[in-house]
Enzyme design. Structure first.
Site: not given
Ligand code: G3H
Ligand code: 13P
Ligand code: NA
Ligand code: ZN
Length: 328
Positions: A82-83, A198, A232-233, A274
């Site tokens: 991730d990221h 977040g 951001g889900s 995500n």
């Protein structure tokens, strides 16, 4: 079996469902996700940030995921970075056995400052060239994640001194998406369509359209063979916030993306969803509750088992809502 993101999401696209991608950094989270997947017969994406790999330790994380695959031989599992903040991070993940990596070139290597489009194309194309040579999938990102309500970028994507994002910055441009995919060859593309990372996404209960659904559909039309990813889900369950507060936590009023909105996103072309914060909230709430209600207990497994069960509940609900259940 370990499976690349491309193959896993091709199946999701062919059958019209979405796959939750849960962040992991420890044994209990992996247990919870795999138990939920087994119970619902769902394919799995386990994703680990650079911070998660540092927390668990590279080898520990790899071996825990291998143990999950050995324990659940009938469940397809994608292990995704991730990221990734640089090509170097992605290469390290590939060497560690990941079947998919995210090169997040929407931000510079500090993972905070928005990067130029040319930088994003260059680093993402570089990662695609190396990853594809060894059968590993690549997710890129185009746009600035941010809440359409508040203009805040969210926890990990602070734009620093620049402050609030404009409405336009927070929506991925379909024309740019087409160019980006053509120049990089990404298998999946994270898009900005109104979500942020977040727990603090919305200050008021979301009503009506929270996500830019039309924009998702436009991007899907522009890049039909690239799988769309929604970061951001988390839905920020009010039940877990209430439990955290009841047992001494001090979280402010906040709201996430309603599950029904995510389901609409999936209907418009989103394939990877995500989720990290919801699992954190559920696990922490369950641990606070256990410790407050059983003050004589001192076996950590009691608190950790409660946390695992709470996380499993979140995972199972998402597998079912996103149409993933029965697709393993
Ligand atoms: O978007 C990133 C995830 O929420 C991971 O967060 O860097 O604290 O592991 P982390
Ligand atoms: P949440 O913070 O909404 O769970 O998003 C997680 C995420 O996008 C990880 O990449
Ligand atoms: Na971004
Ligand atoms: Zn993310």
């Amino acid at each position: 079996a370990l499976i690349a993101l491309r193959q896993l999401l091709d199946h999701a696209a062919d059958h019209g469902y979405g796959v939750p991608a849960f962040n992991v950094n420890n044994l209990e989270q992996i247990h919870a996700i795999m138990q939920a997947a087994q119970a619902t017969d769902s394919p799995v994406i386990l994703q680990a940030s650079a911070g998660a790999r540092k927390y668990a330790g590279e080898a520990y994380l790899r071996h825990m995921v291998l143990a999950a695959i050995e324990t659940h031989p009938d469940i397809p599992v994608c292990l995704h970075q991730d990221h990734g903040a640089s090509p170097a991070v992605c290469i390290q993940a590939i060497r560690s056995g990941f079947s998919s990596v995210m090169m997040d070139g929407s931000l510079r290597e500090d993972a905070k400052t928005p990067a130029s489009y040319d930088y994003n194309v260059a680093v993402t194309a570089e990662v695609c060239k190396m990853a594809h040579a060894v059968g590993v999938s690549v997710e890129g990102e185009l746009g600035c994640l941010g809440s359409l309500e508040t203009g805040d970028a969210g926890e990990e994507d602070g734009v620093g001194a620049a402050g609030k994002l404009t409405h336009d910055q927070m929506l991925t441009d379909p024309v740019e998406a087409r160019d980006f995919v053509a120049r990089t060859g990404v298998d999946a593309l994270a898009i900005a369509i109104g979500t942020s990372h977040g727990a603090y996404k919305f200050t008021r209960p979301p009503t009506g359209e929270v996500l830019a659904i039309d924009r998702i559909a436009q991007i899907h039309t522009a890049v039909p063979n690239t799988h769309l990813v929604m970061h951001g889900s988390s839905s920020v369950p009010q039940e877990w916030l209430a439990i955290i507060r009841q047992y001494g936590g001090e979280l402010k009023e906040t709201y996430g993306v309603p599950v029904e909105e995510i389901v609409r996103g999936i209907a418009s072309g989103v394939r990877k969803v995500n989720i990290d914060t919801d699992i954190r909230l559920a696990m922490f709430g369950a641990m606070r509750q256990l410790m407050a209600t059983q003050p004589g207990e001192f076996d950590p497994r009691k608190a950790l088992a409660a946390a695992t069960k709470a996380a499993q509940g979140i995972c199972q609900a998402r597998f079912e809502a996103f149409g993933c259940a029965g697709q393993a």
